[in-house]
Design a protein around this motif. Structure first.
Motif, PDB file in Angstrom:
ATOM      1  N   VAL A 106       0.847  -1.185   0.000  1.00 16.34           N
ATOM      2  CA  VAL A 106       0.000   0.000   0.000  1.00 16.34           C
ATOM      3  C   VAL A 106       0.886   1.240   0.000  1.00 16.34           C
ATOM      4  CG1 VAL A 106      -1.912   1.182   1.153  1.00 16.34           C
ATOM      5  CG2 VAL A 106      -1.621  -1.283   1.470  1.00 16.34           C
ATOM      6  N   VAL A 107       0.599   2.167  -0.911  1.00 14.96           N
ATOM      7  CA  VAL A 107       1.316   3.439  -0.959  1.00 14.96           C
ATOM      8  C   VAL A 107       0.307   4.578  -1.064  1.00 14.96           C
ATOM      9  CG1 VAL A 107       3.422   2.506  -2.005  1.00 14.96           C
ATOM     10  CG2 VAL A 107       1.606   3.365  -3.459  1.00 14.96           C
ATOM     11  N   LYS A 108       0.678   5.724  -0.519  1.00 15.43           N
ATOM     12  CA  LYS A 108      -0.173   6.907  -0.608  1.00 15.43           C
ATOM     13  C   LYS A 108      -0.135   7.441  -2.031  1.00 15.43           C
ATOM     14  CE  LYS A 108      -1.146  11.347   1.371  1.00 15.43           C
ATOM     15  NZ  LYS A 108      -0.999  12.256   2.480  1.00 15.43           N
ATOM     16  N   HIS A 109      -1.289   7.922  -2.505  1.00 16.08           N
ATOM     17  CA  HIS A 109      -1.389   8.533  -3.826  1.00 16.08           C
ATOM     18  C   HIS A 109      -2.391   9.677  -3.744  1.00 16.08           C
ATOM     19  CE1 HIS A 109      -1.327   8.918  -8.140  1.00 16.08           C
ATOM     20  NE2 HIS A 109      -2.635   8.825  -8.173  1.00 16.08           N
ATOM     21  N   ASP A 110      -1.924  10.901  -3.924  1.00 16.83           N
ATOM     22  CA  ASP A 110      -2.755  12.093  -3.761  1.00 16.83           C
ATOM     23  C   ASP A 110      -3.421  12.055  -2.389  1.00 16.83           C
ATOM     24  OD1 ASP A 110      -2.033  13.118  -6.276  1.00 16.83           O
ATOM     25  OD2 ASP A 110      -3.662  12.042  -7.266  1.00 16.83           O
ATOM     26  N   ASP A 111      -4.758  12.099  -2.348  1.00 17.60           N
ATOM     27  CA  ASP A 111      -5.445  12.057  -1.055  1.00 17.60           C
ATOM     28  C   ASP A 111      -5.991  10.663  -0.747  1.00 17.60           C
ATOM     29  OD1 ASP A 111      -7.439  12.047  -2.951  1.00 17.60           O
ATOM     30  OD2 ASP A 111      -8.741  13.442  -1.892  1.00 17.60           O
ATOM     31  N   GLY A 112      -5.519   9.662  -1.485  1.00 16.85           N
ATOM     32  CA  GLY A 112      -5.963   8.281  -1.293  1.00 16.85           C
ATOM     33  C   GLY A 112      -4.773   7.343  -1.250  1.00 16.85           C
ATOM     34  N   PHE A 113      -4.984   6.135  -1.755  1.00 16.21           N
ATOM     35  CA  PHE A 113      -3.915   5.146  -1.740  1.00 16.21           C
ATOM     36  C   PHE A 113      -4.074   4.187  -2.899  1.00 16.21           C
ATOM     37  CE2 PHE A 113      -7.369   3.887   1.041  1.00 16.21           C
ATOM     38  CZ  PHE A 113      -7.652   2.588   0.659  1.00 16.21           C
ATOM     39  N   VAL A 114      -2.963   3.515  -3.205  1.00 18.31           N
ATOM     40  CA  VAL A 114      -2.933   2.484  -4.245  1.00 18.31           C
ATOM     41  C   VAL A 114      -2.523   1.191  -3.567  1.00 18.31           C
ATOM     42  CG1 VAL A 114      -1.803   1.717  -6.365  1.00 18.31           C
ATOM     43  CG2 VAL A 114      -2.310   4.147  -6.027  1.00 18.31           C
ATOM     44  N   ILE A 115      -3.216   0.111  -3.925  1.00 12.88           N
ATOM     45  CA  ILE A 115      -2.954  -1.198  -3.329  1.00 12.88           C
ATOM     46  C   ILE A 115      -2.615  -2.194  -4.427  1.00 12.88           C
ATOM     47  CG2 ILE A 115      -3.908  -3.061  -1.923  1.00 12.88           C
ATOM     48  CD1 ILE A 115      -6.136  -1.114  -1.147  1.00 12.88           C
ATOM     49  N   THR A 116      -1.642  -3.049  -4.152  1.00 13.66           N
ATOM     50  CA  THR A 116      -1.436  -4.226  -5.002  1.00 13.66           C
ATOM     51  C   THR A 116      -1.657  -5.450  -4.126  1.00 13.66           C
ATOM     52  OG1 THR A 116       0.947  -4.322  -4.603  1.00 13.66           O
ATOM     53  CG2 THR A 116       0.211  -3.097  -6.534  1.00 13.66           C
ATOM     54  N   PHE A 117      -2.406  -6.402  -4.662  1.00 13.20           N
ATOM     55  CA  PHE A 117      -2.683  -7.671  -4.000  1.00 13.20           C
ATOM     56  C   PHE A 117      -2.050  -8.769  -4.844  1.00 13.20           C
ATOM     57  CE2 PHE A 117      -6.256  -5.041  -2.780  1.00 13.20           C
ATOM     58  CZ  PHE A 117      -6.590  -5.446  -1.502  1.00 13.20           C
ATOM     59  N   ASN A 118      -1.214  -9.591  -4.244  1.00 14.87           N
ATOM     60  CA  ASN A 118      -0.667 -10.758  -4.936  1.00 14.87           C
ATOM     61  C   ASN A 118      -1.078 -12.001  -4.168  1.00 14.87           C
ATOM     62  OD1 ASN A 118       0.902  -9.549  -7.095  1.00 14.87           O
ATOM     63  ND2 ASN A 118       2.148  -8.702  -5.466  1.00 14.87           N
ATOM     64  N   ASP A 119      -1.738 -12.914  -4.845  1.00 12.93           N
ATOM     65  CA  ASP A 119      -2.178 -14.166  -4.222  1.00 12.93           C
ATOM     66  C   ASP A 119      -0.965 -15.059  -4.006  1.00 12.93           C
ATOM     67  OD1 ASP A 119      -3.240 -16.659  -3.566  1.00 12.93           O
ATOM     68  OD2 ASP A 119      -4.856 -16.536  -5.026  1.00 12.93           O
ATOM     69  N   ILE A 120      -0.657 -15.330  -2.745  1.00 11.54           N
ATOM     70  CA  ILE A 120       0.487 -16.175  -2.389  1.00 11.54           C
ATOM     71  C   ILE A 120       0.022 -17.460  -1.697  1.00 11.54           C
ATOM     72  CG2 ILE A 120       2.149 -14.281  -2.312  1.00 11.54           C
ATOM     73  CD1 ILE A 120       1.842 -14.378   0.801  1.00 11.54           C
ATOM     74  N   THR A 121      -1.225 -17.814  -1.895  1.00  6.01           N
ATOM     75  CA  THR A 121      -1.799 -18.993  -1.242  1.00  6.01           C
ATOM     76  C   THR A 121      -0.991 -20.247  -1.547  1.00  6.01           C
ATOM     77  OG1 THR A 121      -3.971 -17.975  -1.416  1.00  6.01           O
ATOM     78  CG2 THR A 121      -3.901 -20.342  -0.937  1.00  6.01           C
ATOM     79  N   HIS A 122      -0.645 -20.430  -2.797  1.00  8.53           N
ATOM     80  CA  HIS A 122       0.111 -21.627  -3.205  1.00  8.53           C
ATOM     81  C   HIS A 122       1.443 -21.687  -2.446  1.00  8.53           C
ATOM     82  CE1 HIS A 122       1.227 -24.953  -5.783  1.00  8.53           C
ATOM     83  NE2 HIS A 122       2.368 -24.357  -6.037  1.00  8.53           N
TER      84      HIS A 122
END
Length: 79
Positions: free
Chosen positions: A54-70
């Protein structure tokens, strides 16, 4: 997708609030400090593991989700 952009995250992923993730996202916005963590997330009848950045972007945020279940399942087998 365009459909996702038109919805609030909490409407699209209500579990984010229920499982305490949203508070972590808000902390990134408030402090400006990025974070990365691994967490389990219930998906139907199974538990899915995600690596989340998660990183801040303007007045919100950007998220990356990576499935690491395996990967997590393989770690559990090795132990």
């Amino acid at each position: 997708t365009e459909d996702m952009l038109q919805q609030s995250m909490l409407a699209f992923l209500p579990g984010v609030k229920e499982h305490g993730l949203f508070e972590r996202f808000v902390a990134v916005v408030e402090t400006g400090t990025p974070t990365q963590f691994q967490t389990p997330y219930p998906a139907g009848h199974r538990l899915v593991w995600f690596d989340i950045a998660v990183v801040k972007h303007d007045d919100g945020f950007v998220i990356t989700f990576n499935d690491i279940t395996h990967n997590k399942e393989n770690e559990r087998r090795i132990e």
